[in-house]
Design a protein around this motif. Structure first.
Motif, PDB file in Angstrom:
ATOM      1  N   ASN A 135       0.841  -1.222   0.049  1.00 45.41           N
ATOM      2  CA  ASN A 135      -0.010  -0.103  -0.024  1.00 45.41           C
ATOM      3  C   ASN A 135       0.997   1.279   0.061  1.00 45.41           C
ATOM      4  O   ASN A 135       0.451   2.294  -0.467  1.00 45.41           O
ATOM      5  CB  ASN A 135      -0.918   0.201   1.141  1.00 45.41           C
ATOM      6  N   GLU A 136       1.873   1.196   0.672  1.00 42.17           N
ATOM      7  CA  GLU A 136       2.905   2.522   0.767  1.00 42.17           C
ATOM      8  C   GLU A 136       3.551   2.707  -0.600  1.00 42.17           C
ATOM      9  O   GLU A 136       3.423   3.920  -0.947  1.00 42.17           O
ATOM     10  CB  GLU A 136       3.873   2.197   1.799  1.00 42.17           C
ATOM     11  N   VAL A 137       3.907   1.802  -1.262  1.00 43.25           N
ATOM     12  CA  VAL A 137       4.797   2.127  -2.440  1.00 43.25           C
ATOM     13  C   VAL A 137       3.886   2.229  -3.625  1.00 43.25           C
ATOM     14  O   VAL A 137       3.960   2.880  -4.461  1.00 43.25           O
ATOM     15  CB  VAL A 137       5.693   0.886  -2.699  1.00 43.25           C
ATOM     16  N   ALA A 138       2.635   1.545  -3.331  1.00 51.05           N
ATOM     17  CA  ALA A 138       1.371   1.942  -4.346  1.00 51.05           C
ATOM     18  C   ALA A 138       1.003   3.240  -4.571  1.00 51.05           C
ATOM     19  O   ALA A 138       0.873   4.026  -5.431  1.00 51.05           O
ATOM     20  CB  ALA A 138       0.326   0.996  -4.275  1.00 51.05           C
ATOM     21  N   ALA A 139       0.878   3.815  -3.432  1.00 49.29           N
ATOM     22  CA  ALA A 139       0.693   5.426  -3.102  1.00 49.29           C
ATOM     23  C   ALA A 139       1.723   6.026  -3.568  1.00 49.29           C
ATOM     24  O   ALA A 139       1.370   7.199  -4.279  1.00 49.29           O
ATOM     25  CB  ALA A 139       0.291   5.355  -1.642  1.00 49.29           C
TER      26      ALA A 139
END
Length: 369
Positions: free
Chosen positions: A116-120
């Motif tokens: 979720n962090e890198v996708a954001a």
């Protein structure tokens, strides 16, 4: 601190063809370094050797003082983003990003948080449930980038990752890649043949030709202080114009003369040639340093061959003794093909090269190294 150190690195194909020759290079921790050069210059071969995808013929590769020359690719702690995206078509975006994390047997909550962090970070948080076939080229490249970011490598390797994107998206992704780099502080080695890409993104640029490093420096260094005529002719759109000129010295005045023009140098420019003892040199002038002026103030006059409007400016081309010279003029300069115009040089922005070695003439009058 040096993150990546390449020592006398070479790659030979067969018995005679050298893809890379005796390359020495230090990449600082957190640095964004770009390998730039024409096709076949050895930049991708260098990147693949660092990744462990290409055999090293001679030399060593050190990552934070650890010799990784013979280490298997998966154990090098590097991530590579390819030109062709290389995302798995049978996996969702989420699973593509999470794959390497699952191999490390991380807890599900940790994997989910990282994905979720890198996708954001790369702006694909709303695409995690899709498959690559449902994505645009730019979105697939973001998936590849997110997958590389997820494993927190010591080194990012990027092999022309923007070259398959359309022009508008490519420019946008340059900015986003640079912003991601500034946010993560990740050490990055980026390969491109696009000099605009290199100039806009790099902390330092490595110019390569025929498997060898020609110049290493900041974007300003390679543009304003090109080490030789190859670099000056490769960097810049349009590239540097070159003129063969004779040098004359009289009463402390240094002048440059060609069949088409003659003018005196400023004192500062003259000092660049103080120790230079040859009678001729190659004058390099960037297109933006040739100005359209009134006939009575011009150094030379010539007929306009072509005018190329660029919106913010226009490119004026002239034919000077069979050589095309290009001038970058303001958009409001009114000229048209066939018109005879006056031209002058910016005397504070001239570049001098030795006609024999093609190297930049340094301040002591000797060709620079």
């Amino acid at each position: 601190m040096t993150a990546l150190k390449l020592e006398n690195l070479s790659r030979r194909f067969g018995k005679k063809v050298w893809g890379v020759k005796r390359l020495d290079l230090d990449v600082g921790e957190g640095e964004y370094m770009v390998l730039l050069g024409p096709s076949g210059c050895g930049k991708t071969t260098t990147l693949r050797m660092v990744a462990g995808l290409e055999e090293v013929t001679t030399g060593a590769i050190r990552l934070f003082d650890r010799d990784i020359t013979e280490v298997a690719p998966r154990k090098r702690n590097v991530s590579m983003v390819f030109q062709s995206y290389a995302v798995w078509p049978h996996m969702t975006v989420y699973d593509n990003i999470a794959f390497a994390l699952k191999l490390k047997r991380l807890e599900k909550s940790s994997v989910e948080a990282t994905v979720n962090e890198v996708a954001a970070m790369v702006k694909i948080a709303d695409l995690l449930g899709r498959y690559p076939a449902q994505l645009s080229g730019g979105q697939r490249q973001r998936v590849a980038l997110a997958r590389a970011l997820a494993v927190h490598p010591q080194l990012f390797l990027m092999d022309e990752p923007l070259s398959n994107l359309d022009a508008k998206l490519r420019v946008m992704m340059r900015t986003e890649l640079k912003a991601i780099h500034q946010k993560t502080g990740a050490t990055t080695l980026f390969v491109t043949h696009d000099q605009s890409e290199a100039m806009s993104m790099a902390d330092r640029i490595v110019i390569m030709k025929d498997g060898e490093v020609i110049q290493v420096g900041s974007p300003d260094d390679v543009y304003f202080r090109s080490a030789n005529m190859f670099v000056a002719g490769f960097i810049g759109t349009p590239p540097t114009n070159f003129f063969k000129v004779a040098i004359t010295r009289e009463d402390e005045v240094v002048a440059l003369t060609s069949p088409y023009f003659s003018f005196a140098l400023t004192r500062e420019a003259s000092e660049e040639l103080d120790g230079y003892d040859k009678s001729h040199l190659v004058l390099g002038v960037r297109p933006e340093d040739i100005t359209v002026t009134s006939p009575d103030r011009s150094v030379f006059r010539n007929e306009v061959l072509v005018v190329e409007p660029q919106g913010s400016h226009k490119i004026i081309a002239i034919d000077l003794g069979g050589e095309i010279v290009k001038i970058a003029a303001p958009a409001d300069v009114a000229v048209s093909a066939g018109e005879n115009i006056g031209l002058d040089f910016n005397r504070n922005a001239l570049h001098f090269y030795d006609p024999d070695t093609e190297k930049r003439i340094a301040k002591d009058g000797k060709p620079s190294l």
